[in-house]
Design a protein around this motif. Structure first.
Motif, mmCIF file in Angstrom:
data_model
loop_
_atom_site.group_PDB
_atom_site.id
_atom_site.type_symbol
_atom_site.label_atom_id
_atom_site.label_comp_id
_atom_site.label_asym_id
_atom_site.label_seq_id
_atom_site.Cartn_x
_atom_site.Cartn_y
_atom_site.Cartn_z
ATOM 1 N N THR A 258 0.798 -1.227 0.000
ATOM 2 C CA THR A 258 0.000 0.000 0.000
ATOM 3 C C THR A 258 0.833 1.280 0.000
ATOM 4 O O THR A 258 0.275 2.356 -0.197
ATOM 5 C CB THR A 258 -0.891 0.057 1.262
ATOM 6 O OG1 THR A 258 -0.035 0.048 2.408
ATOM 7 C CG2 THR A 258 -1.854 -1.113 1.323
ATOM 8 N N GLN A 259 2.127 1.185 0.271
ATOM 9 C CA GLN A 259 2.928 2.387 0.500
ATOM 10 C C GLN A 259 4.221 2.411 -0.308
ATOM 11 O O GLN A 259 4.829 1.371 -0.550
ATOM 12 C CB GLN A 259 3.295 2.472 1.996
ATOM 13 C CG GLN A 259 2.067 2.631 2.878
ATOM 14 C CD GLN A 259 2.341 2.296 4.332
ATOM 15 O OE1 GLN A 259 3.063 3.012 5.011
ATOM 16 N NE2 GLN A 259 1.780 1.194 4.803
ATOM 17 N N SER A 260 4.620 3.642 -0.670
ATOM 18 C CA SER A 260 5.945 3.886 -1.248
ATOM 19 C C SER A 260 6.606 4.909 -0.340
ATOM 20 O O SER A 260 6.092 6.019 -0.169
ATOM 21 C CB SER A 260 5.828 4.442 -2.669
ATOM 22 O OG SER A 260 5.186 3.501 -3.508
ATOM 23 N N LEU B 116 0.767 6.851 0.615
ATOM 24 C CA LEU B 116 -0.138 5.754 0.967
ATOM 25 C C LEU B 116 -1.364 5.789 0.060
ATOM 26 O O LEU B 116 -2.116 6.764 0.063
ATOM 27 C CB LEU B 116 -0.572 5.874 2.434
ATOM 28 C CG LEU B 116 -1.722 4.957 2.881
ATOM 29 C CD1 LEU B 116 -1.371 3.482 2.728
ATOM 30 C CD2 LEU B 116 -2.115 5.246 4.331
ATOM 31 N N SER B 117 -1.504 4.746 -0.728
ATOM 32 C CA SER B 117 -2.730 4.567 -1.513
ATOM 33 C C SER B 117 -3.469 3.391 -0.888
ATOM 34 O O SER B 117 -3.128 2.231 -1.131
ATOM 35 C CB SER B 117 -2.396 4.285 -2.983
ATOM 36 O OG SER B 117 -1.863 5.437 -3.587
ATOM 37 N N TYR C 107 -6.439 9.300 8.675
ATOM 38 C CA TYR C 107 -5.114 8.794 8.289
ATOM 39 C C TYR C 107 -4.600 7.705 9.226
ATOM 40 O O TYR C 107 -4.074 6.688 8.775
ATOM 41 C CB TYR C 107 -4.096 9.935 8.196
ATOM 42 C CG TYR C 107 -2.731 9.464 7.740
ATOM 43 C CD1 TYR C 107 -2.555 8.881 6.483
ATOM 44 C CD2 TYR C 107 -1.606 9.598 8.559
ATOM 45 C CE1 TYR C 107 -1.310 8.442 6.051
ATOM 46 C CE2 TYR C 107 -0.354 9.157 8.132
ATOM 47 C CZ TYR C 107 -0.212 8.585 6.873
ATOM 48 O OH TYR C 107 1.020 8.152 6.457
ATOM 49 N N SER C 108 -4.742 7.905 10.522
ATOM 50 C CA SER C 108 -4.147 6.896 11.414
ATOM 51 C C SER C 108 -4.866 5.556 11.267
ATOM 52 O O SER C 108 -4.228 4.499 11.287
ATOM 53 C CB SER C 108 -4.131 7.375 12.866
ATOM 54 O OG SER C 108 -5.443 7.592 13.289
ATOM 55 N N ASN C 109 -6.178 5.570 11.053
ATOM 56 C CA ASN C 109 -6.887 4.315 10.768
ATOM 57 C C ASN C 109 -6.419 3.710 9.451
ATOM 58 O O ASN C 109 -6.196 2.507 9.343
ATOM 59 C CB ASN C 109 -8.397 4.548 10.647
ATOM 60 C CG ASN C 109 -9.028 4.893 11.969
ATOM 61 O OD1 ASN C 109 -8.606 4.392 12.998
ATOM 62 N ND2 ASN C 109 -10.016 5.762 11.936
ATOM 63 N N ALA C 110 -6.316 4.572 8.448
ATOM 64 C CA ALA C 110 -5.915 4.090 7.118
ATOM 65 C C ALA C 110 -4.531 3.454 7.187
ATOM 66 O O ALA C 110 -4.282 2.407 6.573
ATOM 67 C CB ALA C 110 -5.922 5.244 6.114
ATOM 68 N N LEU C 111 -3.649 4.082 7.962
ATOM 69 C CA LEU C 111 -2.280 3.566 8.077
ATOM 70 C C LEU C 111 -2.272 2.217 8.811
ATOM 71 O O LEU C 111 -1.563 1.284 8.433
ATOM 72 C CB LEU C 111 -1.416 4.587 8.813
ATOM 73 C CG LEU C 111 0.085 4.355 8.813
ATOM 74 C CD1 LEU C 111 0.640 4.319 7.384
ATOM 75 C CD2 LEU C 111 0.786 5.462 9.615
ATOM 76 N N LYS C 112 -3.098 2.123 9.843
ATOM 77 C CA LYS C 112 -3.187 0.867 10.599
ATOM 78 C C LYS C 112 -3.687 -0.270 9.690
ATOM 79 O O LYS C 112 -3.111 -1.355 9.643
ATOM 80 C CB LYS C 112 -4.164 1.059 11.780
ATOM 81 C CG LYS C 112 -3.689 0.459 13.085
ATOM 82 C CD LYS C 112 -4.665 0.776 14.230
ATOM 83 C CE LYS C 112 -4.640 2.230 14.680
ATOM 84 N NZ LYS C 112 -5.813 2.637 15.478
ATOM 85 N N ASN D 138 -0.940 -1.093 7.131
ATOM 86 C CA ASN D 138 0.179 -1.862 7.681
ATOM 87 C C ASN D 138 -0.223 -3.315 7.923
ATOM 88 O O ASN D 138 0.570 -4.232 7.684
ATOM 89 C CB ASN D 138 0.678 -1.226 8.983
ATOM 90 C CG ASN D 138 1.449 0.064 8.714
ATOM 91 O OD1 ASN D 138 1.972 0.260 7.612
ATOM 92 N ND2 ASN D 138 1.507 0.938 9.705
ATOM 93 N N ALA D 139 -1.458 -3.519 8.376
ATOM 94 C CA ALA D 139 -1.915 -4.889 8.619
ATOM 95 C C ALA D 139 -1.985 -5.665 7.301
ATOM 96 O O ALA D 139 -1.559 -6.821 7.224
ATOM 97 C CB ALA D 139 -3.277 -4.875 9.315
ATOM 98 N N LEU D 140 -2.501 -5.015 6.267
ATOM 99 C CA LEU D 140 -2.575 -5.704 4.974
ATOM 100 C C LEU D 140 -1.169 -5.965 4.430
ATOM 101 O O LEU D 140 -0.883 -7.058 3.929
ATOM 102 C CB LEU D 140 -3.398 -4.883 3.973
ATOM 103 C CG LEU D 140 -3.511 -5.551 2.593
ATOM 104 C CD1 LEU D 140 -4.371 -6.815 2.658
ATOM 105 C CD2 LEU D 140 -4.073 -4.593 1.545
ATOM 106 N N ASP D 141 -0.306 -4.962 4.517
ATOM 107 C CA ASP D 141 1.079 -5.146 4.042
ATOM 108 C C ASP D 141 1.700 -6.380 4.685
ATOM 109 O O ASP D 141 2.347 -7.190 4.029
ATOM 110 C CB ASP D 141 1.943 -3.927 4.408
ATOM 111 C CG ASP D 141 1.565 -2.678 3.619
ATOM 112 O OD1 ASP D 141 0.753 -2.784 2.678
ATOM 113 O OD2 ASP D 141 2.094 -1.598 3.951
#
Ligand SMILES: *[C@@H]1O[C@H](CO)[C@@H](O)[C@H](O)[C@H]1NC(C)=O
Ligand SMILES: *[C@@H]1O[C@H](CO)[C@@H](O)[C@H](O)[C@H]1NC(C)=O
Ligand SMILES: *[C@@H]1O[C@H](CO)[C@@H](O)[C@H](O)[C@H]1NC(C)=O
Ligand SMILES: *[C@@H]1O[C@H](CO)[C@@H](O)[C@H](O)[C@H]1NC(C)=O
Ligand SMILES: *[C@@H]1O[C@H](CO)[C@@H](O)[C@H](O)[C@H]1NC(C)=O
Length: 689
Positions: free
Chosen positions: A104-106, A122-123, A316-321, A324-327
Motif C-alpha cells: 500500500t505504500q511507497s 499511501l494509496s 489517516y491513522s486508521n488508514a495507516l493501521k 500496515n496490517a494488509l502489508d
C-alpha cells in the motif's frame, strides 16, 4: 509502439548506473505515488533509478502531473519532490537515502542537511466498500533531526493543473476553501462529461488538501512566483489567484505550506491528500438502450466533497493501521512462496485495484441504492475498454484474495447487459463498451470477438466466486445465460475455430490447444454450477462431455516430435504456456490428467530464457501474469521459482520506466507496449491455490 520500446531501451542504457540509495525489496520500473483509480494514477518513472526529486511524477502513460515538495531547514532550501527549477532562487536537492515499497505504500527517506525527510505515499487498499471507493491518496511528510540538535523546519508542496486534463490548453478554474481544512479544488471551465483526452478524464475535480491550523499557509498563482515565495520566506501569503486560465498559461499551481517549528529527533509531520473525483462516474446501458448515470459508492455516506476530504484527512491513522496490517498479511502469505514473489505481489496490488471503480445508482426516491453495486474496470493502456472479460479474468486472483465480492460486482454489469437481450451473439461479450467510463455495450455485436475465451472466462469466474463465498445468488440469477454460453463451448471448444485468444497481439489461430483447455474447463464449470444449483442431471451430462473432450483433446494436442502440448493441433514443433490449466488446479476439478502437468513441467525447464518462458513459439515475448499462472500449475518447486524469478528479474532490471508492464521480452527483459494494466492482479494466483 516499437519506437517507444527502442527509446526505453536507449534510455535504460544511459541510466544503468546503480542508484546510490537502497531499494527494498527492489527498484521497480515505476513507483506508485497516488494510485487509486484510472485517473488518480500517478507514478515516479525509474529506468535505472530516479530519486523522488530527480524527475516529475506522471500519470501512468507518462504525461507529467506536476507535484513539488520543498523544505526549509534552518533557512536552507531543499527540494524533496519533483524536478522544478525556480528562476533566480537556488536550493539543493535533498539526498535520497532509501526507498521501500509495500502493498500500500511507497516510502522515501531523503536527507536534507541535519534532518531526514520521510515521504510516505499511501494509496489505501480497503475492503470496506465506502473507503475502497474514495479516489484519494495520502502523502505524509515527516521530518526528524539526525544530529541530536533541534532545527527550524518549514514544508511546502504544490500541484499543477496538469492533474486536471490531458490537454494543457484547456481552461482551468479553482477555489481554495479554508475551514478546519485547507483545500484547493481544480475544475475545467468547460468540462466534457464521460470524455477522456490522452487518458486523463476531462470532468470532475482535483483536490489538494491538508488540515488547517497553526503554521499552515496556502497560495495559488504562477508556479515560479508561489515557489519563490516559499523558498525566500518559508511561508505562503494566503493569496488566491483569480485569473483563471489555461493549465500551461503562466502555469498556476496550488500550494500548501506548514511551519513545523523546532524539530528534534522525534518526528514532526504534515499530511497532504490528493483526490480526483467526478460525478456521475460511469454511464451504463440498461434494457431497451436507456442509459444510467452511476456514482461512486462513497456517496452513500458523504453528502459533499468537503465532508469527504475532511473525513479522509482525519482518517489517516486508521488508514495507516489498516494498510500496515494488509502489508504484513500479504508479505507473510507471499513469503511462504519466496521473497521474490512477495515483491512482485506487493507491486501488483495497488496497480490492479486502481483500474477499477465501485459504483451505485439512485433509487426511484432519489436516495442511494447500496443494493445496486457495480464495479467497473478500465483496460488501461491496451485500449481503454470497460470490463473486458479477458482482462478481468487474469486479474481475478487479486479479488479472490482480498474481497471476492468485488469479482461478483465486476461480472454483474456484463450479466445484466446480456440478459437484457441487446447483445446479439450467443457467446459471452468481450467487454461492456469500447471506452471507459462509458459502459454502453455492443448492441451491434461488433465487439472484439473472443468467443471461446470470454465464454470460458465467465463460466470459470462464476464458479470461482460461488466457491469462494458460498453465495449462489448470481449463478442462480444467470443460470440460463451461463448455460447458453456452455452450449456454445460444447460446439466450439474442442476444435476451436480460427479466432483470437486473450493474447490478441499474437494474432488469430485455429485449434489453439490452450484455448481448448479454457473452453473444456468452462463446460466442466457449468457442470459444477448445475451441481450447486441442484440439477444433478445437467451436472452429470456436462461433466461427462468435458471428460470426453479431454480424452479427444489429449489426442489432438500432443506433439508427435516432442513430449509437450502443441500451440495448435497438428503443429508438432509448436508449444506455448498452457496457463489455462490454472482453472483446473485452482478449482480442484481434476479434469486434465497428471501426465499433462508432469510433461509440461519437464518441457518448460528446457525452453526457459533469461527472463522466463516465452508465451509460445511464435515470439520471444511473454506475459508476466501467464508466467505466474503457469508457475501455479507446474509440479516442481524449482520450476515454479524459476518462473517467479524470471518475472522478478524483469521487473527489477532497470531497463523499463513505466508501471509494471505485463508483456515483455524473455531475452532482453524489455517491456512491450502494455503499462499499468489491472491483469497484474493475476500475480496473486499462487495465493489462491
Ligand atoms: C517573500 O519573498 C518574496 C520573493 O519571492 C519577496 O519579494 C517578499 O518581500 C517576501 N515576502 C515576505 C512577506 O517576506
Ligand atoms: C436497488 O437495486 C436493486 C438491484 O438493481 C433493485 O432490485 C432494487 O429494486 C433497487 N431498489 C430501489 C428502491 O430502487
Ligand atoms: C483443427 O483440428 C482438427 C482436428 O485435428 C482438424 O480436423 C482440422 O482440420 C483443424 N483445423 C485447422 C483449420 O487446422
Ligand atoms: C447433454 O447436453 C447436450 C448439450 O446441451 C445435449 O445435447 C444432450 O441432449 C444432453 N444429454 C442428456 C442426456 O441430457
Ligand atoms: C487418437 O488418434 C488416433 C490416431 O489419430 C485414433 O486412432 C484414436 O481413435 C484417437 N483417440 C481418441 C480418443 O480420439
Amino acid at each position: 509502439m516499437r519506437s517507444q520500446i527502442f527509446c526505453a531501451a536507449l534510455y535504460a542504457v544511459q541510466a544503468l548506473a546503480a542508484p546510490s540509495w537502497t531499494s527494498t525489496p527492489f527498484n521497480p520500473p515505476s513507483i506508485p505515488l497516488a494510485v487509486r483509480s484510472p485517473y488518480l494514477n500517478t507514478w515516479l518513472p525509474q529506468g535505472g533509478g530516479n530519486a523522488l526529486n530527480d524527475e516529475w511524477p506522471t500519470l501512468w502513460q507518462g504525461s507529467v502531473t506536476g507535484w513539488v515538495g520543498f523544505a526549509k531547514v534552518d533557512g536552507t532550501s531543499y527540494s524533496f519532490l519533483g524536478s522544478a527549477s525556480v528562476d533566480g532562487v537556488s536550493f539543493t536537492k535533498a539526498t535520497q537515502k532509501s526507498f521501500t515499497f509495500t502493498t500500500t505504500q511507497s516510502i522515501f527517506v531523503l536527507s536534507a542537511g541535519p534532518v531526514d525527510i520521510t515521504v510516505t505515499f499511501l494509496s489505501p487498499v480497503e475492503t470496506d466498500l465506502v473507503k475502497l471507493s474514495i479516489p484519494f491518496s495520502y502523502m505524509d511528510v515527516s521530518v526528524a533531526s539526525t544530529d541530536g540538535a533541534t532545527h527550524s523546519v518549514q514544508i511546502y508542496s504544490d500541484i499543477s493543473g496538469e492533474w486536471s486534463s490531458g490537454a494543457l490548453e484547456w481552461d482551468l478554474e479553482w477555489t481554495t476553501t479554508t475551514t478546519n481544512v485547507v483545500s484547493h479544488a481544480l475544475t475545467l471551465v468547460n468540462p466534457a462529461q464521460w470524455e477522456e483526452v490522452n487518458d486523463h478524464i476531462q470532468y470532475g475535480a482535483v483536490y489538494y488538501s491538508a488540515l488547517n491550523g497553526k503554521g499552515v499557509t496556502y497560495q495559488t498563482g504562477r508556479d515560479v512566483v508561489v515557489r519563490a515565495q516559499f523558498l525566500n520566506n518559508g511561508t505562503l501569503t494566503n493569496a488566491k489567484d483569480t485569473f483563471f486560465r489555461a493549465i500551461s498559461y503562466s502555469w498556476p499551481v496550488f500550494a500548501i505550506s506548514k511551519d513545523l517549528g523546532k524539530v528534534g529527533t522525534s518526528p514532526a509531520s504534515f499530511l497532504y491528500t490528493i483526490g480526483n473525483v467526478r460525478d456521475p462516474a460511469i454511464k451504463y446501458i440498461l434494457a431497451g438502450g436507456a442509459t444510467q448515470s452511476r456514482s461512486l459508492y462513497f456517496w452513500s455516506k458523504f453528502s459533499s466533497i468537503p465532508q469527504l476530504v475532511s473525513f479522509f484527512l482525519n482518517d489517516y491513522s486508521n488508514a495507516l493501521k489498516t494498510a500496515n496490517a494488509l502489508d504484513q498479511k500479504v508479505e507473510a502469505d507471499a513469503n511462504k512462496i519466496s521473497p521474490d514473489y512477495a515483491g512482485i505481489v506487493a507491486l501488483s496490488i495497488r496497480q490492479s485495484l486502481a483500474a477499477n471503480e465501485l459504483t451505485i445508482s439512485k433509487n426511484a426516491q432519489g436516495g442511494w441504492n447500496t443494493s445496486d453495486v457495480l464495479y467497473f474496470m478500465k483496460e488501461i493502456s491496451s485500449d481503454g475498454n470497460i470490463n473486458t472479460v479477458d482482462v478481468m479474468f487474469p486479474a481475478f486472483p487479486v479479488f479472490l484474495y482480498l474481497l471476492p465480492e468485488l469479482g461478483q460486482y465486476l461480472m454483474e454489469p456484463l450479466y445484466r447487459y446480456q440478459v437484457s437481450g441487446q447483445y446479439p451473439n450467443k457467446w459471452a461479450v468481450h467487454d461492456m463498451g469500447p471506452h471507459f467510463p462509458k459502459a454502453t455495450g455492443h448492441n451491434d455485436g461488433q465487439d472484439e470477438a473472443m468467443p471461446v475465451e470470454e465464454s470460458g472466462n465467465m463460466l470459470i469466474m462464476a464458479l470461482s466466486y460461488a466457491r469462494a463465498t458460498n453465495d449462489h445468488s448470481q449463478i442462480t440469477r444467470y443460470a440460463n445465460l451461463l448455460d447458453q454460453w456452455t452450449q456454445f463451448l460444447i460446439e466450439d471448444s474442442l476444435i476451436p475455430a480460427n479466432q483470437l485468444s486473450t493474447d490478441d497481439f499474437a494474432g488469430q489461430l485455429a485449434n489453439q490447444t490452450n484455448l481448448a483447455i479454457k473452453g473444456i474447463t468452462g463446460i466442466r464449470c457449468m457442470g459444477e454450477i448445475w451441481g450447486l444449483l441442484g440439477n444433478k442431471d445437467k451436472q452429470a451430462n456436462y461433466t461427462s462431455i468435458a471428460a470426453s473432450y479431454v480424452q479427444q483433446w489429449l489426442n489432438f494436442s500432443a506433439s508427435t516430435t516432442g513430449p509437450h502440448l502443441t500451440l495448435s493441433y497438428g503443429d508438432s514443433a509448436s508449444w506455448g504456456l498452457a496457463y489455462n490449466l490454472f482453472g483446473d488446479v485452482h478449482l480442484k476439478l481434476n479434469l486434465f490428467p497428471k501426465s499433462v502437468y508432469d510433461e509440461q513441467t519437464a518441457w518448460y525447464k528446457t525452453v526457459a530464457n533469461k527472463y522466463g518462458v516465452p508465451l509460445d513459439t511464435r515470439h520471444t515475448y511473454t506475459k508476466s501474469d501467464w508466467e505466474i499462472w503457469t508457475s501455479a500449475i507446474v509440479t516442481d518447486t524449482t520450476l515454479r521459482d524459476l518462473f517467479i524469478t524470471g518475472v522478478k528479474d524483469y521487473v527489477s532490471n532497470g531497463l523499463n520506466n513505466a508501471p509494471f508492464g505485463d508483456w515483455y521480452d524473455t531475452i532482453t527483459g524489455v517491456a512491450e507496449g502494455f503499462k499499468a494494466r489491472p491483469v497484474v492482479g493475476g500475480h496473486l494466483a499462487l495465493l489462491v491455490v
